[in-house]
Design a protein around this motif. Sequence first.
Motif, PDB file in Angstrom:
ATOM      1  N   ASP A 204       0.710  -1.176   0.037  1.00 35.69           N
ATOM      2  CA  ASP A 204      -0.002   0.007  -0.123  1.00 35.69           C
ATOM      3  C   ASP A 204       0.850   1.291   0.057  1.00 35.69           C
ATOM      4  O   ASP A 204       0.689   2.309  -0.806  1.00 35.69           O
ATOM      5  N   GLY A 205       1.735   1.279   0.686  1.00 36.23           N
ATOM      6  CA  GLY A 205       2.722   2.385   1.015  1.00 36.23           C
ATOM      7  C   GLY A 205       3.508   2.703  -0.304  1.00 36.23           C
ATOM      8  O   GLY A 205       3.526   3.914  -0.975  1.00 36.23           O
ATOM      9  N   PHE A 206       4.075   1.687  -0.746  1.00 30.10           N
ATOM     10  CA  PHE A 206       4.693   1.862  -2.081  1.00 30.10           C
ATOM     11  C   PHE A 206       3.731   2.227  -3.397  1.00 30.10           C
ATOM     12  O   PHE A 206       4.247   3.422  -3.962  1.00 30.10           O
ATOM     13  N   PHE A 207       2.868   1.830  -3.422  1.00 25.13           N
ATOM     14  CA  PHE A 207       1.926   2.281  -4.578  1.00 25.13           C
ATOM     15  C   PHE A 207       1.333   3.567  -4.233  1.00 25.13           C
ATOM     16  O   PHE A 207       0.853   4.439  -5.168  1.00 25.13           O
ATOM     17  N   MET A 208       1.045   4.014  -2.961  1.00 25.33           N
ATOM     18  CA  MET A 208       0.934   5.458  -2.765  1.00 25.33           C
ATOM     19  C   MET A 208       1.925   6.442  -3.049  1.00 25.33           C
ATOM     20  O   MET A 208       1.460   7.430  -3.736  1.00 25.33           O
ATOM     21  N   THR A 209       3.084   5.811  -2.921  1.00 27.29           N
ATOM     22  CA  THR A 209       4.122   6.727  -3.367  1.00 27.29           C
ATOM     23  C   THR A 209       4.189   6.986  -4.804  1.00 27.29           C
ATOM     24  O   THR A 209       4.624   8.015  -5.227  1.00 27.29           O
ATOM     25  N   MET A 210       4.005   5.811  -5.537  1.00 27.10           N
ATOM     26  CA  MET A 210       4.042   5.910  -6.906  1.00 27.10           C
ATOM     27  C   MET A 210       2.809   6.841  -7.454  1.00 27.10           C
ATOM     28  O   MET A 210       3.073   7.363  -8.540  1.00 27.10           O
ATOM     29  N   PHE A 211       1.683   6.634  -6.860  1.00 28.36           N
ATOM     30  CA  PHE A 211       0.477   7.415  -7.144  1.00 28.36           C
ATOM     31  C   PHE A 211       0.975   9.100  -6.930  1.00 28.36           C
ATOM     32  O   PHE A 211       0.713   9.773  -7.954  1.00 28.36           O
ATOM     33  N   LYS A 212       1.557   9.293  -5.794  1.00 30.17           N
ATOM     34  CA  LYS A 212       1.905  10.725  -5.638  1.00 30.17           C
ATOM     35  C   LYS A 212       3.024  11.169  -6.464  1.00 30.17           C
ATOM     36  O   LYS A 212       3.177  12.254  -7.022  1.00 30.17           O
ATOM     37  N   MET A 213       3.995  10.321  -7.004  1.00 22.16           N
ATOM     38  CA  MET A 213       4.785  10.602  -7.890  1.00 22.16           C
ATOM     39  C   MET A 213       4.287  10.784  -9.266  1.00 22.16           C
ATOM     40  O   MET A 213       4.590  11.731 -10.203  1.00 22.16           O
ATOM     41  N   HIS A 214       3.383   9.856  -9.667  1.00 24.53           N
ATOM     42  CA  HIS A 214       2.726   9.844 -10.962  1.00 24.53           C
ATOM     43  C   HIS A 214       2.014  11.166 -11.233  1.00 24.53           C
ATOM     44  O   HIS A 214       1.883  11.654 -12.327  1.00 24.53           O
ATOM     45  N   ARG A 215       1.190  11.647 -10.105  1.00 23.57           N
ATOM     46  CA  ARG A 215       0.487  12.733 -10.278  1.00 23.57           C
ATOM     47  C   ARG A 215       1.126  14.119  -9.934  1.00 23.57           C
ATOM     48  O   ARG A 215       0.840  15.191 -10.677  1.00 23.57           O
ATOM     49  N   TRP A 216       1.903  14.270  -9.064  1.00 22.36           N
ATOM     50  CA  TRP A 216       2.521  15.370  -8.581  1.00 22.36           C
ATOM     51  C   TRP A 216       4.162  15.300  -8.279  1.00 22.36           C
ATOM     52  O   TRP A 216       4.636  16.143  -7.300  1.00 22.36           O
ATOM     53  N   LEU A 217       4.651  14.337  -8.599  1.00 21.72           N
ATOM     54  CA  LEU A 217       6.445  13.913  -8.519  1.00 21.72           C
ATOM     55  C   LEU A 217       6.593  14.059  -6.873  1.00 21.72           C
ATOM     56  O   LEU A 217       7.889  14.615  -6.620  1.00 21.72           O
ATOM     57  N   LEU A 218       5.806  13.580  -6.055  1.00 21.49           N
ATOM     58  CA  LEU A 218       6.017  13.798  -4.545  1.00 21.49           C
ATOM     59  C   LEU A 218       6.279  15.283  -3.948  1.00 21.49           C
ATOM     60  O   LEU A 218       6.562  15.305  -2.781  1.00 21.49           O
ATOM     61  N   LEU A 219       5.908  16.137  -4.768  1.00 25.12           N
ATOM     62  CA  LEU A 219       5.827  17.631  -4.231  1.00 25.12           C
ATOM     63  C   LEU A 219       4.273  18.039  -3.791  1.00 25.12           C
ATOM     64  O   LEU A 219       3.532  17.279  -3.844  1.00 25.12           O
ATOM     65  N   ASP A 220       4.384  19.147  -3.270  1.00 27.03           N
ATOM     66  CA  ASP A 220       3.023  19.734  -2.877  1.00 27.03           C
ATOM     67  C   ASP A 220       2.095  19.824  -4.210  1.00 27.03           C
ATOM     68  O   ASP A 220       2.671  20.052  -5.282  1.00 27.03           O
ATOM     69  N   THR A 221       0.890  19.677  -4.063  1.00 27.56           N
ATOM     70  CA  THR A 221      -0.014  19.364  -5.075  1.00 27.56           C
ATOM     71  C   THR A 221      -0.043  20.596  -6.169  1.00 27.56           C
ATOM     72  O   THR A 221       0.027  20.594  -7.265  1.00 27.56           O
ATOM     73  N   LYS A 222       0.087  21.887  -5.554  1.00 29.51           N
ATOM     74  CA  LYS A 222       0.021  23.146  -6.327  1.00 29.51           C
ATOM     75  C   LYS A 222       1.375  23.174  -7.148  1.00 29.51           C
ATOM     76  O   LYS A 222       1.183  24.146  -8.081  1.00 29.51           O
ATOM     77  N   ILE A 223       2.192  22.710  -6.491  1.00 28.46           N
ATOM     78  CA  ILE A 223       3.528  22.704  -7.483  1.00 28.46           C
ATOM     79  C   ILE A 223       3.589  21.692  -8.284  1.00 28.46           C
ATOM     80  O   ILE A 223       4.020  21.747  -9.615  1.00 28.46           O
ATOM     81  N   GLY A 224       3.714  20.356  -8.048  1.00 32.67           N
ATOM     82  CA  GLY A 224       3.884  19.145  -8.778  1.00 32.67           C
ATOM     83  C   GLY A 224       2.730  18.885  -9.619  1.00 32.67           C
ATOM     84  O   GLY A 224       3.250  18.515 -11.048  1.00 32.67           O
ATOM     85  N   ARG A 225       1.613  19.096  -9.586  1.00 38.25           N
ATOM     86  CA  ARG A 225       0.508  18.827 -10.779  1.00 38.25           C
ATOM     87  C   ARG A 225       0.914  19.649 -11.732  1.00 38.25           C
ATOM     88  O   ARG A 225       0.711  19.142 -12.803  1.00 38.25           O
TER      89      ARG A 225
END
Length: 381
Positions: A125-146
């Motif tokens: 779960d933790g791994f895929f949540m990290t992959m999801f955040k990387m895919h959507r906003w590069l593990l950054l704040d959403t306002k910056i990464g998106r």
Amino acid sequence: MTKKKKAYTFRKFTNDIHLWMGIGSGIILFLVCLSGTFLTFEEELKALTVKEFKVENTAKQKKSFETLFTNLSQEGSINRVTVPDDNSKPLEFNIKTSPKERRGSTFYVDPYSGNYEKAQKSYLDGFFMTMFKMHRWLLLDTKIGRPIVGVATIIFLFLAISGVILWFPKKWKWKAFKPGFKIKFSANWKRINHDLHNTLGFYACIFLVIMCLTGLCWSFVWYKDAGSAVLGAKVFGNRGGGQTINSQVTNENEQIPVENILSIANDIFDYEGKTTITLPKTATDTYSITKRKVSGWSPVTSDKLIIDVDGTVLKEEWFNDKPLNVQIASLIKPIHTGQIFGTFSKIIYFIACLIATSLPITGTIIWLNKLKKKRKRKLKK
């Protein structure tokens, strides 16, 4: 005699755009594509790491929903129940176990014994949540990464289109086209690397373009709105739809059991499928039912019903009866993720994402090899 300078052609311009856009966005595209590759089979991989909840004795008579609701009420507020298309599979109850819980938790229930178990968490779960955040906003704040991912996606779209243009040979003859369809493994490593970039990129191009065009709907609101305007139907319009039609029943004695509601739904949608019943929460709410034909052309499309608590059908909605533009707008997510045609399309998307992940690497190697050639030429002069 001085050598004439070669004309700066459209092909040369396209090559330069392809090169510098690729170099500038390479790392970001690599991370986005790599995470997307892992996410393709997220549910399947997570399912392998948890113990399957088994239904014990299908020979017994099923317990009533009322009995099951009573047993599960101690866990929290029941939102909905999903009835599988196979009697050997458990019922799935979505229960809000605390006021802070937004989406609720899944509980697997044996309809014959009444035994139940909360869905286990996978160690992935933790791994895929990290992959999801990387895919959507590069593990950054959403306002910056998106927006960064959005811009990189637009660049990738141009890279895919320009790559196809460059794939076409200067001379339009079969002999010139033929090398672009295969990888010459008998050649040296530089040629193999070039073919991996050129040929695999060509084969994956159409799928990468689809991923880009749909993926931008999550990055930019203006793009999603523009897409809705072009399609003539709201993208993500089915989100939070819920129960919008109020109940007309005022007498509690007129209310019928959930079994009857399910029977009415199955009579209307007369096919084997997975049925989800969203329960009324207040006196003015109705039942909202969705049914998916798992063995159909697309396992993610669903037919919908709104049924009053007395069994009166208030709304009937067949997916296949919807206009094509509405169907496309409602399927943006499964089109983007590859779920649209089930396992078959997921495999294709997985391969396409894997190729996309390799393109920044093979492209950079091609560029470095060209730089080495230029240096050697200068040294010779």
